[in-house]
Design an enzyme around this catalytic site. Structure first.
Site, PDB file in Angstrom:
ATOM      1  N   HIS A 126      12.691 -22.696  16.809  1.00  0.00           N
ATOM      2  CA  HIS A 126      13.265 -23.969  17.299  1.00  0.00           C
ATOM      3  C   HIS A 126      13.514 -24.964  16.168  1.00  0.00           C
ATOM      4  O   HIS A 126      14.169 -25.992  16.394  1.00  0.00           O
ATOM      5  CB  HIS A 126      12.327 -24.634  18.314  1.00  0.00           C
ATOM      6  CG  HIS A 126      12.108 -23.852  19.566  1.00  0.00           C
ATOM      7  ND1 HIS A 126      13.137 -23.412  20.368  1.00  0.00           N
ATOM      8  CD2 HIS A 126      10.966 -23.401  20.164  1.00  0.00           C
ATOM      9  CE1 HIS A 126      12.638 -22.738  21.392  1.00  0.00           C
ATOM     10  NE2 HIS A 126      11.323 -22.715  21.294  1.00  0.00           N
ATOM     11  N   ASP A 163      11.873 -13.769  22.355  1.00  0.00           N
ATOM     12  CA  ASP A 163      11.022 -14.863  22.827  1.00  0.00           C
ATOM     13  C   ASP A 163      11.638 -15.420  24.117  1.00  0.00           C
ATOM     14  O   ASP A 163      12.859 -15.407  24.272  1.00  0.00           O
ATOM     15  CB  ASP A 163      10.968 -15.947  21.742  1.00  0.00           C
ATOM     16  CG  ASP A 163       9.960 -17.049  22.045  1.00  0.00           C
ATOM     17  OD1 ASP A 163       8.862 -17.009  21.467  1.00  0.00           O
ATOM     18  OD2 ASP A 163      10.272 -17.943  22.864  1.00  0.00           O
ATOM     19  N   ASP A 244       6.007 -14.572  24.779  1.00  0.00           N
ATOM     20  CA  ASP A 244       5.696 -15.520  25.849  1.00  0.00           C
ATOM     21  C   ASP A 244       6.481 -15.248  27.137  1.00  0.00           C
ATOM     22  O   ASP A 244       6.353 -16.000  28.104  1.00  0.00           O
ATOM     23  CB  ASP A 244       5.910 -16.967  25.377  1.00  0.00           C
ATOM     24  CG  ASP A 244       7.177 -17.158  24.566  1.00  0.00           C
ATOM     25  OD1 ASP A 244       7.980 -16.205  24.467  1.00  0.00           O
ATOM     26  OD2 ASP A 244       7.363 -18.263  24.020  1.00  0.00           O
TER      27      ASP A 244
HETATM   28 ZN   LIG Z   1       8.759 -19.242  23.069  1.00  0.00          ZN
END
Ligand SMILES: [Zn+2]
Length: 308
Positions: A126, A163, A244
């Site tokens: 990110h 992810d 995740d």
């Molecule tokens: Zn993540």
């Protein structure tokens, strides 16, 4: 040939406070599971170096890099976004995390290892050119990819991001660079609330709804990632390996299991063997349920180690 395993204990020093999901125990949970599964016997351990300012500056603004680095001389903590807290120990951990990917790339390019896994934090996908975001400070995988592009002149690198969150930072850094194919699956609508409408022949974003199961994830990879990868024929593959999307991970509403991570890793391995001399660099991103994280990484590495 053993897999290169890059880590540094400095990565454990970055601590965003009690109850924060992106915590030092994530790294130890992975290492404990790998030890219990006797997989550590098949890795060669490397202490990650610190990334240099020059390496970071290929994808980050100098002003932002210095803003992060200066925090090592400060006291206390500061919020760089509502979820991303910097402490005096953060800069060193973040430099090790990015440095791990650079060294992994050099080891693989030099054929000392065919593959590498970076067990590092803070995560990176990110992180934007000019700011921290979503637990990320420096974009580790982007720093490594930019290093290979600039130092070794490769012209086709694939970044595969499974992810559960969209890797918006990585996308921003390579949006205008057709030397990089970025394939991503992510929950949508969901944090960071972007990526679904991107149309590009080298950015393959596959938004998937809450409730996505392993079958739907596999279908997305088969329908969208694999044709793009075969067309692109990557010379090297980097994985933004976030875990995740696991069923047990409360941060998302996906229902993947360790065998889904093993499956996608196998598909990536087949592509890497066909086009990239098997060269894969896997970089830890998210994954917040400690047991699920450890088991998923073990399943992922078993495939990269060609044990299954
Ligand atoms: Zn993540």
């Amino acid at each position: 040939m053993p897999i290169a395993y890059l880590h540094h204990n400095d990565c454990l020093l970055h601590d965003m406070g009690f109850g924060h999901p992106e915590r030092p125990a994530r790294i130890s949970a992975i290492e404990d599971q790998l030890r219990a599964s006797q997989l550590l016997d098949f890795v060669r351990y490397y202490d990650a170096p610190l990334a240099t300012r020059r390496q970071l500056a290929r994808v980050h603004h100098l002003k932002y890099i210095d803003q992060v680095l200066e925090f090592s001389k400060k006291e206390g903590h500061a919020y760089l976004d509502p979820d991303t807290i910097i402490t005096p120990q953060t800069p060193t951990a973040a430099l090790r995390a990015a440095g791990a990917v650079v060294q992994a790339a050099e080891l693989v390019i030099a054929s000392k290892h065919q593959m590498a896994f970076c067990n590092i934090r803070p995560p990176g996908h990110h992180a934007l050119p000019n700011r921290a975001m979503g637990f990320c400070f420096f974009n580790n995988i982007a720093v490594g990819v930019a290093h290979v592009l600039e130092e070794y002149g490769l012209t086709r690198i694939a970044i595969l991001d499974f992810d559960v969150h969209h890797g918006n930072g990585t996308e921003e850094m390579f949006r205008d660079d057709p030397r990089v194919l970025l394939c991503s699956t992510f929950q949508h609508p969901f944090y960071p609330h972007c990526g679904a409408g991107v149309i590009s022949d080298h950015i393959i974003n596959v938004p998937l709804p809450a409730g996505t199961t392993g079958d739907k994830f596999r279908e997305a990879v088969i329908l969208h990632w694999l044709p793009a990868l075969h067309k692109f024929s990557p010379q090297m593959i980097f994985i933004s390996a976030g875990f995740d999307a696991h069923d047990d991970d409360d941060i998302s509403q996906f229902h993947l299991h360790a065998n889904d991570y093993a499956w996608v890793t196998k598909e990536i391995l087949l592509v890497a063997d066909k086009y990239a001399n098997g060269r894969i660099i896997s970089v830890l991103e998210g994954g917040y349920d400690l047991h699920a994280l450890g088991r998923s990484v073990a399943a992922h590495l078993k495939v990269l180690m060609r044990m299954v």
